[in-house]
Design an enzyme around this catalytic site. Structure first.
Site, short mmCIF file in Angstrom:
data_model
loop_
_atom_site.label_atom_id
_atom_site.label_comp_id
_atom_site.label_asym_id
_atom_site.label_seq_id
_atom_site.Cartn_x
_atom_site.Cartn_y
_atom_site.Cartn_z
N CYS A 66 0.83 -1.20 0.00
CA CYS A 66 0.00 0.00 0.00
C CYS A 66 0.87 1.26 0.00
O CYS A 66 1.49 1.60 1.02
CB CYS A 66 -0.92 -0.02 1.22
SG CYS A 66 -1.83 1.51 1.51
N CYS A 69 -0.14 3.96 2.50
CA CYS A 69 0.29 3.58 3.85
C CYS A 69 1.72 4.03 4.11
O CYS A 69 2.06 4.50 5.21
CB CYS A 69 0.20 2.07 4.04
SG CYS A 69 -1.46 1.37 3.91
#
Length: 314
Positions: A66, A69
């Protein structure tokens, strides 16, 4: 309140004595990254939940694949240290711990949850920029008084100080980290206008989604581009000399607006309306409305001069 280290069960800070004053920022003990950040897993989740009975725990649910993230985690880690132990930051790799992620109800990442007294207090999803994360945290924790300016604040300060190139570089970095946070692209366009690069600024605005492209912030930047393109140069303004006709008054006001001297420009436009409402098909009033758009509806000058305009008209 004593902050308990969920790894050892030992307090990270001493329990304050009763009836003592709240420590100031200079009196608060500094904490290290290791003291306030922990990697959550099946072996320590129970300890972390127990720790939340003593100090709030911020759960950062993320995944290795991700990209958002990866942008958010350094921001949370920085703030965990900056807030001096007001909360613990527990990071959870949802791929490595799918059962815990399921129990927490994580459906997408990044997913940040604030847990206190063993229960969920609040949460947010997505990689919010630092300024918005700070605003979210400040609902629950006193903001550190010595907090450094966020990147957004640095860009705004640079623009106000006339460092358009510095502001542009900050916005370009932020756009790389948060490509779907369109306020940064509008900020970039503002910096480009200040650098005299109106065509590039217009291109940035043209590439925004329709709902952003047509909203007030983007319209305001477009108005700024138009002011810069329409206004006479400083040399041409000087060449007007002592002329006091409507055209000269309008051009001086437009130059002031293009240079960011909004108060003086708005006052001059209002004076021209009083003197010669018919000038150039009501150009003074139309330009006033464009300036309001550029400044935004809540700007103090917009509020003040909209009221003056209303009084003049009615």
């Amino acid at each position: 309140m004593s902050i308990i280290d969920p790894r050892t069960g030992n307090p990270l800070t001493a329990e304050p004595a009763p009836n003592t004053h709240t420590p100031t920022d200079s009196e608060r003990p500094t904490v290290t990254r290791e003291e306030v950040i922990i990697e959550l897993n099946a072996g320590n989740i129970q300890q972390v939940l127990e720790a939340s009975m003593q100090v709030p725990v911020l759960l950062d649910c993320w995944a290795p694949w991700c990209e958002p993230c990866k942008n958010l985690m350094p921001v949370l880690e920085k703030l965990a240290v900056e807030y001096g132990g007001a909360f613990l930051l527990a990071t959870l790799d949802v791929e490595a711990n799918p059962e815990i992620a399921g129990q927490l109800g994580v459906r997408s990442v990044p997913d940040v949850k604030l847990v206190s007294q063993g229960g969920l207090v609040d949460s947010f999803q997505g990689a919010l920029p630092e300024k918005e994360v700070r605003e979210w945290l400040n609902r629950y924790f006193p903001a550190p008084g010595d907090a450094p300016p966020s990147p957004e604040e640095q860009a705004e300060e640079a623009l106000s100080a006339g460092d358009a190139a510095g502001a542009r570089e900050i916005y370009q970095t932020l756009i790389g980290q948060y490509p779907e946070h369109y306020a940064y692209q509008i900020g970039l366009a503002k910096a480009l206008v200040a650098e005299g690069r109106g065509d590039e600024a217009r291109s940035v605005l043209d590439n925004l989604p329709p709902e952003e492209r047509d909203a007030a912030p983007a319209r305001g930047v477009r108005a700024s581009i138009e002011f810069s393109e329409q206004a006479l140069s400083t040399e041409e303004i000087a060449a007007l000399g002592d002329r006091t006709d409507s055209e000269a008054q309008y051009q001086r006001a437009l130059r002031q607006v293009a240079d960011g001297q909004y108060d003086a420009g708005l006052e001059a436009l209002l004076a021209l309306m009083k003197q010669d409402r018919a000038y150039n098909d009501d150009a003074a009033r139309k330009t006033l409305l464009q300036v309001f758009d550029a400044l935004g509806a809540d700007h103090p000058l917009t509020v003040t001069y909209r009221r003056k305009l209303f009084a003049l008209l009615y």
